[in-house]
Motif scaffolding. Structure first.
Motif, PDB file in Angstrom:
ATOM      1  N   LEU A   1     -11.593   0.565   2.071  1.00 14.59           N
ATOM      2  CA  LEU A   1     -11.067   1.686   2.846  1.00 14.59           C
ATOM      3  C   LEU A   1      -9.639   2.020   2.415  1.00 14.59           C
ATOM      4  N   PHE A   2      -8.807   1.003   2.198  1.00 13.38           N
ATOM      5  CA  PHE A   2      -7.409   1.250   1.851  1.00 13.38           C
ATOM      6  C   PHE A   2      -7.261   1.782   0.424  1.00 13.38           C
ATOM      7  N   ASP A   3      -8.170   1.401  -0.448  1.00  9.10           N
ATOM      8  CA  ASP A   3      -8.159   1.991  -1.806  1.00  9.10           C
ATOM      9  C   ASP A   3      -8.430   3.496  -1.733  1.00  9.10           C
ATOM     10  N   ASN A   4      -9.367   3.881  -0.857  1.00 10.00           N
ATOM     11  CA  ASN A   4      -9.646   5.310  -0.680  1.00 10.00           C
ATOM     12  C   ASN A   4      -8.455   6.029  -0.042  1.00 10.00           C
ATOM     13  N   PHE A   5      -7.788   5.365   0.894  1.00 12.89           N
ATOM     14  CA  PHE A   5      -6.588   5.949   1.500  1.00 12.89           C
ATOM     15  C   PHE A   5      -5.514   6.230   0.442  1.00 12.89           C
ATOM     16  N   GLU A   6      -5.334   5.313  -0.469  1.00  3.80           N
ATOM     17  CA  GLU A   6      -4.305   5.496  -1.500  1.00  3.80           C
ATOM     18  C   GLU A   6      -4.643   6.670  -2.414  1.00  3.80           C
ATOM     19  N   ARG A   7      -5.884   6.792  -2.806  1.00  2.00           N
ATOM     20  CA  ARG A   7      -6.280   7.907  -3.653  1.00  2.00           C
ATOM     21  C   ARG A   7      -6.151   9.236  -2.907  1.00  2.00           C
TER      22      ARG A   7
ATOM     23  N   ARG B   1       0.851  -1.182   0.000  1.00  2.00           N
ATOM     24  CA  ARG B   1       0.000   0.000   0.000  1.00  2.00           C
ATOM     25  C   ARG B   1       0.890   1.237   0.000  1.00  2.00           C
ATOM     26  N   SER B   2       0.544   2.224  -0.816  1.00  5.52           N
ATOM     27  CA  SER B   2       1.399   3.396  -0.993  1.00  5.52           C
ATOM     28  C   SER B   2       1.450   4.285   0.240  1.00  5.52           C
ATOM     29  N   PHE B   3       0.454   4.193   1.102  1.00  5.67           N
ATOM     30  CA  PHE B   3       0.414   5.083   2.259  1.00  5.67           C
ATOM     31  C   PHE B   3       1.190   4.536   3.461  1.00  5.67           C
ATOM     32  N   LEU B   4       1.711   3.321   3.364  1.00  2.00           N
ATOM     33  CA  LEU B   4       2.371   2.708   4.506  1.00  2.00           C
ATOM     34  C   LEU B   4       3.677   3.430   4.854  1.00  2.00           C
TER      35      LEU B   4
ATOM     36  N   TYR C   1      -0.166  12.991   8.293  1.00  2.00           N
ATOM     37  CA  TYR C   1      -1.106  12.508   9.309  1.00  2.00           C
ATOM     38  C   TYR C   1      -1.864  11.284   8.806  1.00  2.00           C
ATOM     39  N   LEU C   2      -2.260  11.309   7.547  1.00  2.00           N
ATOM     40  CA  LEU C   2      -2.968  10.183   6.952  1.00  2.00           C
ATOM     41  C   LEU C   2      -2.095   8.932   6.934  1.00  2.00           C
ATOM     42  N   ARG C   3      -0.851   9.073   6.570  1.00  2.00           N
ATOM     43  CA  ARG C   3       0.045   7.920   6.494  1.00  2.00           C
ATOM     44  C   ARG C   3       0.277   7.294   7.870  1.00  2.00           C
ATOM     45  N   LEU C   4       0.432   8.125   8.873  1.00  2.00           N
ATOM     46  CA  LEU C   4       0.662   7.599  10.214  1.00  2.00           C
ATOM     47  C   LEU C   4      -0.536   6.800  10.717  1.00  2.00           C
ATOM     48  N   LYS C   5      -1.708   7.378  10.645  1.00  2.00           N
ATOM     49  CA  LYS C   5      -2.904   6.713  11.170  1.00  2.00           C
ATOM     50  C   LYS C   5      -3.299   5.500  10.328  1.00  2.00           C
ATOM     51  N   SER C   6      -3.219   5.635   9.026  1.00  2.00           N
ATOM     52  CA  SER C   6      -3.650   4.531   8.152  1.00  2.00           C
ATOM     53  C   SER C   6      -2.701   3.340   8.230  1.00  2.00           C
ATOM     54  N   THR C   7      -1.437   3.570   8.543  1.00  2.00           N
ATOM     55  CA  THR C   7      -0.500   2.452   8.686  1.00  2.00           C
ATOM     56  C   THR C   7      -0.901   1.566   9.853  1.00  2.00           C
ATOM     57  N   PHE C   8      -1.243   2.157  10.967  1.00  2.00           N
ATOM     58  CA  PHE C   8      -1.690   1.366  12.118  1.00  2.00           C
ATOM     59  C   PHE C   8      -3.012   0.664  11.812  1.00  2.00           C
TER      60      PHE C   8
END
Length: 245
Positions: free
Chosen positions: A201-207, A121-124, A167-174
């Motif tokens: 949910l993770f697809d939306n996080f990546e976008r 996932r790109s946001f990790l 902020y998104l990357r930190l929270k979404s990684t957990f």
């Protein structure tokens, strides 16, 4: 003194010799002497000085004793606290939060929640240590971090997209790694439904992360509106699961 008359000398001699003429009147003569003002004052002064002197001696003798007792009490308390602290450190290895090996191991996933094209996932974020807080702890953290991301709406602005992305990357990684643990502990009949929710949910996080990285405010707001709906659904689901686990 030259004008002192004989009659005055006679009276004076009779006054001084009066106590000697009567041996039985000695007690009568001594009584008024003891009641003289000067003698009474001197006796009181002697008593006061003696009282103060004894008090000073008692205080000076008690000071070393009190100091010694205080030092002993402080030393004993230090030993007890140090011993308890050492015991807690020695037991920290068994609570799941103590790790001695370096480098720290990276978290992994066992369920199909990664991007099918990239395998991740790109946001990790890298370099985060995920402590084992149990399945119930992961459910609670997913709900809490989903709530935190819902509060991010006020942060989205033209000059804050860089902070939005961090902020998104930190929270979404957990949330990503906690979701994997929750899915693994879920009964087989509910695994697929929970997996589909996580992937959506993770697809939306990546976008959303991509839009913030490009610093496109309209695209970021549009992606966040879609993500906001998913976050509310995830919170409701985690609330139900937290009661049953």
């Amino acid at each position: 003194m030259n004008h002192l008359s004989f009659s005055h000398l006679t009276d004076l001699s009779s006054f001084t010799m009066a106590p000697l003429t009567n041996l039985h009147g000695v007690s009568k003569t001594l009584i008024p002497i003891t009641c003289l003002p000067n003698a009474h004052r001197s006796s009181k002064r002697g008593q006061v000085v003696g009282f103060l002197g004894s008090k000073t001696q008692e205080e000076s003798s008690e000071c070393p004793v009190q100091t010694t007792r205080r030092a002993a009490a402080i030393g004993l308390a230090t030993i007890v606290l140090t011993w308890q602290f050492n015991c807690k450190i020695s037991l920290a290895k068994d609570n799941g939060f103590w790790y001695e090996d370096h480098p720290l191991p990276g978290p992994t996933v066992t369920n199909n929640i990664a991007n099918e094209k990239t395998g991740t996932r790109s946001f990790l974020r890298r370099g985060l240590y995920m402590a084992n807080i149990g399945v119930k702890g992961s459910v609670y953290r997913i709900k809490k971090y989903a709530f935190d991301l819902l509060a991010m709406a006020d942060l989205i602005a033209e000059d804050t997209l860089n902070y939005v992305r961090k902020y998104l990357r930190l929270k979404s990684t957990f949330i990503y790694y906690d979701f994997d643990k929750v899915i693994s502990a879920t009964p087989a009949d509910d695994k697929q439904q929970l997996t589909d929710m996580a992937n959506k949910l993770f697809d939306n996080f990546e976008r959303l992360e991509e839009a913030a990285r490009k610093k496109s405010l309209p695209e970021t707001k549009s992606c966040y509106q879609e993500t906001e709906v998913m976050l509310k659904e995830v919170m409701d689901r985690m609330t139900e699961m937290y009661k049953t686990i």
